[in-house]
Design a protein around this motif. Structure first.
Motif, PDB file in Angstrom:
ATOM      1  N   ILE A 115      44.391  49.173  38.901  1.00 50.37           N
ATOM      2  CA  ILE A 115      44.290  48.028  39.794  1.00 50.37           C
ATOM      3  C   ILE A 115      44.323  46.787  38.920  1.00 50.37           C
ATOM      4  CG2 ILE A 115      42.864  46.788  41.465  1.00 50.37           C
ATOM      5  CD1 ILE A 115      41.528  49.566  42.061  1.00 50.37           C
ATOM      6  N   PHE A 116      45.410  46.043  38.994  1.00 46.21           N
ATOM      7  CA  PHE A 116      45.509  44.756  38.322  1.00 46.21           C
ATOM      8  C   PHE A 116      44.903  43.731  39.276  1.00 46.21           C
ATOM      9  CE2 PHE A 116      48.991  47.283  36.619  1.00 46.21           C
ATOM     10  CZ  PHE A 116      48.852  47.083  35.253  1.00 46.21           C
ATOM     11  N   PHE A 117      43.961  42.907  38.798  1.00 45.96           N
ATOM     12  CA  PHE A 117      43.298  41.999  39.725  1.00 45.96           C
ATOM     13  C   PHE A 117      43.086  40.606  39.152  1.00 45.96           C
ATOM     14  CE2 PHE A 117      39.828  43.396  37.158  1.00 45.96           C
ATOM     15  CZ  PHE A 117      38.843  42.410  37.233  1.00 45.96           C
ATOM     16  N   VAL A 137      33.573  42.254  45.765  1.00 46.03           N
ATOM     17  CA  VAL A 137      33.355  43.235  44.693  1.00 46.03           C
ATOM     18  C   VAL A 137      33.016  44.590  45.294  1.00 46.03           C
ATOM     19  CG1 VAL A 137      31.906  43.855  42.711  1.00 46.03           C
ATOM     20  CG2 VAL A 137      32.706  41.497  42.990  1.00 46.03           C
ATOM     21  N   LYS A 138      32.231  44.592  46.368  1.00 48.49           N
ATOM     22  CA  LYS A 138      31.913  45.859  47.055  1.00 48.49           C
ATOM     23  C   LYS A 138      33.182  46.514  47.575  1.00 48.49           C
ATOM     24  CE  LYS A 138      29.374  48.593  50.044  1.00 48.49           C
ATOM     25  NZ  LYS A 138      30.413  49.576  50.251  1.00 48.49           N
ATOM     26  N   ASN A 139      34.092  45.731  48.152  1.00 47.07           N
ATOM     27  CA  ASN A 139      35.366  46.275  48.615  1.00 47.07           C
ATOM     28  C   ASN A 139      36.155  46.871  47.453  1.00 47.07           C
ATOM     29  OD1 ASN A 139      34.778  45.441  51.238  1.00 47.07           O
ATOM     30  ND2 ASN A 139      35.867  43.506  51.005  1.00 47.07           N
ATOM     31  N   LEU A 140      36.135  46.195  46.322  1.00 48.41           N
ATOM     32  CA  LEU A 140      36.813  46.712  45.130  1.00 48.41           C
ATOM     33  C   LEU A 140      36.149  48.002  44.652  1.00 48.41           C
ATOM     34  CD1 LEU A 140      39.049  46.230  43.024  1.00 48.41           C
ATOM     35  CD2 LEU A 140      37.394  44.857  41.731  1.00 48.41           C
ATOM     36  N   ALA A 141      34.838  48.040  44.676  1.00 45.44           N
ATOM     37  CA  ALA A 141      34.109  49.246  44.263  1.00 45.44           C
ATOM     38  C   ALA A 141      34.446  50.428  45.167  1.00 45.44           C
ATOM     39  CB  ALA A 141      32.610  48.985  44.274  1.00 45.44           C
ATOM     40  N   ASP A 142      34.586  50.181  46.463  1.00 44.53           N
ATOM     41  CA  ASP A 142      34.968  51.251  47.382  1.00 44.53           C
ATOM     42  C   ASP A 142      36.318  51.838  46.998  1.00 44.53           C
ATOM     43  OD1 ASP A 142      32.621  50.828  48.802  1.00 44.53           O
ATOM     44  OD2 ASP A 142      33.584  49.674  50.409  1.00 44.53           O
ATOM     45  N   THR A 178      39.504  56.239  44.465  1.00 47.73           N
ATOM     46  CA  THR A 178      40.781  56.488  43.773  1.00 47.73           C
ATOM     47  C   THR A 178      40.638  56.808  42.297  1.00 47.73           C
ATOM     48  OG1 THR A 178      41.102  54.151  43.197  1.00 47.73           O
ATOM     49  CG2 THR A 178      41.987  54.911  45.330  1.00 47.73           C
ATOM     50  N   ASP A 179      39.494  56.529  41.718  1.00 46.68           N
ATOM     51  CA  ASP A 179      39.267  56.676  40.277  1.00 46.68           C
ATOM     52  C   ASP A 179      40.248  55.817  39.468  1.00 46.68           C
ATOM     53  OD1 ASP A 179      37.751  57.667  38.154  1.00 46.68           O
ATOM     54  OD2 ASP A 179      39.222  59.247  37.740  1.00 46.68           O
ATOM     55  N   ALA A 180      40.582  54.655  40.007  1.00 47.61           N
ATOM     56  CA  ALA A 180      41.502  53.740  39.322  1.00 47.61           C
ATOM     57  C   ALA A 180      40.760  52.919  38.277  1.00 47.61           C
ATOM     58  CB  ALA A 180      42.167  52.816  40.336  1.00 47.61           C
ATOM     59  N   LYS A 181      41.489  52.473  37.287  1.00 46.85           N
ATOM     60  CA  LYS A 181      40.978  51.599  36.231  1.00 46.85           C
ATOM     61  C   LYS A 181      41.231  50.157  36.620  1.00 46.85           C
ATOM     62  CE  LYS A 181      40.151  55.178  33.638  1.00 46.85           C
ATOM     63  NZ  LYS A 181      38.851  55.780  33.769  1.00 46.85           N
ATOM     64  N   LEU A 182      40.318  49.264  36.245  1.00 47.02           N
ATOM     65  CA  LEU A 182      40.469  47.838  36.520  1.00 47.02           C
ATOM     66  C   LEU A 182      41.054  47.137  35.303  1.00 47.02           C
ATOM     67  CD1 LEU A 182      37.065  47.036  38.268  1.00 47.02           C
ATOM     68  CD2 LEU A 182      39.298  47.402  39.337  1.00 47.02           C
ATOM     69  N   GLY A 201      28.636  49.259  39.805  1.00 51.35           N
ATOM     70  CA  GLY A 201      29.039  50.383  38.960  1.00 51.35           C
ATOM     71  C   GLY A 201      30.445  50.251  38.401  1.00 51.35           C
ATOM     72  N   LEU A 202      30.959  49.024  38.321  1.00 51.64           N
ATOM     73  CA  LEU A 202      32.326  48.802  37.854  1.00 51.64           C
ATOM     74  C   LEU A 202      32.355  48.148  36.477  1.00 51.64           C
ATOM     75  CD1 LEU A 202      33.887  47.318  41.122  1.00 51.64           C
ATOM     76  CD2 LEU A 202      34.001  49.684  40.316  1.00 51.64           C
ATOM     77  N   VAL A 203      33.406  48.459  35.747  1.00 50.61           N
ATOM     78  CA  VAL A 203      33.678  47.798  34.469  1.00 50.61           C
ATOM     79  C   VAL A 203      35.167  47.484  34.386  1.00 50.61           C
ATOM     80  CG1 VAL A 203      31.778  48.904  33.200  1.00 50.61           C
ATOM     81  CG2 VAL A 203      34.022  49.969  33.230  1.00 50.61           C
ATOM     82  N   ILE A 204      35.470  46.467  33.641  1.00 51.31           N
ATOM     83  CA  ILE A 204      36.872  46.134  33.386  1.00 51.31           C
ATOM     84  C   ILE A 204      37.334  47.000  32.222  1.00 51.31           C
ATOM     85  CG2 ILE A 204      38.478  44.329  32.673  1.00 51.31           C
ATOM     86  CD1 ILE A 204      36.525  42.312  33.994  1.00 51.31           C
ATOM     87  N   SER A 205      38.353  47.813  32.462  1.00 46.29           N
ATOM     88  CA  SER A 205      38.849  48.721  31.431  1.00 46.29           C
ATOM     89  C   SER A 205      39.706  48.015  30.388  1.00 46.29           C
ATOM     90  CB  SER A 205      39.671  49.843  32.060  1.00 46.29           C
ATOM     91  OG  SER A 205      38.861  50.615  32.898  1.00 46.29           O
ATOM     92  N   ASP A 206      40.443  46.992  30.837  1.00 50.70           N
ATOM     93  CA  ASP A 206      41.400  46.361  29.935  1.00 50.70           C
ATOM     94  C   ASP A 206      41.857  45.044  30.540  1.00 50.70           C
ATOM     95  OD1 ASP A 206      42.991  46.136  27.663  1.00 50.70           O
ATOM     96  OD2 ASP A 206      44.171  47.937  28.074  1.00 50.70           O
ATOM     97  N   VAL A 207      42.649  44.324  29.784  1.00 57.76           N
ATOM     98  CA  VAL A 207      43.280  43.090  30.241  1.00 57.76           C
ATOM     99  C   VAL A 207      44.763  43.159  29.897  1.00 57.76           C
ATOM    100  CG1 VAL A 207      41.174  41.717  29.983  1.00 57.76           C
ATOM    101  CG2 VAL A 207      42.813  41.823  28.093  1.00 57.76           C
TER     102      VAL A 207
END
Length: 157
Positions: free
Chosen positions: A4-6, A31-36, A41-45, A76-82
């Motif tokens: 998920i690119f955001f 952010v809650k919507n993003l967490a859902d 989906t187990d997608a990376k942010l 419970g979210l973290v940014i995986s990369d940029v």
């Protein structure tokens, strides 16, 4: 890998939220919507906003970055990369822009499925990514529950 690119503005906030919450840049509801989505989906942010490098520093000193990281962590979210910085993209493509940053990231990583959450068309069609762009509504709500359902369907199809 699902990604998920955001962006922040118009995605994790809205004009209405910014006006009604001086000093805040991130709406917990969005952010809650993003967490859902991430949970389903187990997608990376992967961050695509202009000040994205600030969230990867150690220590994080930028107040906007601190607020974002805290509100993501609460869900419970973290940014995986940029996405790559401008200096990495300059000269590599015929032009520079957010669309090339995302294209470069996709080309350099094992991305199977993706979505781009942004309230602005960054010329996604130019690099073949228009079908992955979710145009969030920046005025009133940003990344909504209906947007989240659409993203889950895309990433899990």
């Amino acid at each position: 890998m699902k990604v998920i690119f955001f962006d922040i503005d118009g995605v994790l906030n809205s004009n209405k939220f910014i006006c009604n919450n001086p000093g805040e840049t991130v709406d917990r509801k969005n952010v809650k919507n993003l967490a859902d989505v991430v949970k389903a989906t187990d997608a990376k942010l992967v961050a695509i906003f202009n000040w994205r490098k600030e969230v990867m520093k150690d220590p994080v000193c930028d107040e906007r970055a601190q607020e974002l990281i805290l509100k993501l962590k609460e869900e419970g979210l973290v940014i995986s990369d940029v996405t790559p910085p401008q200096e990495h993209i300059s000269g590599k493509y015929e032009d520079y822009g957010r669309c090339f940053e995302v294209k470069d990231y996709v080309d350099q990583h094992d991305v199977d499925r993706l979505v781009i959450l942004d309230d602005m068309d960054s010329d996604w069609d130019r690099v073949g990514l228009a079908d992955y762009w979710i145009n969030t509504e920046n005025t009133v709500k940003g990344f909504s529950e209906s947007d989240a359902r659409e993203v889950i369907n895309i990433l899990n199809s």
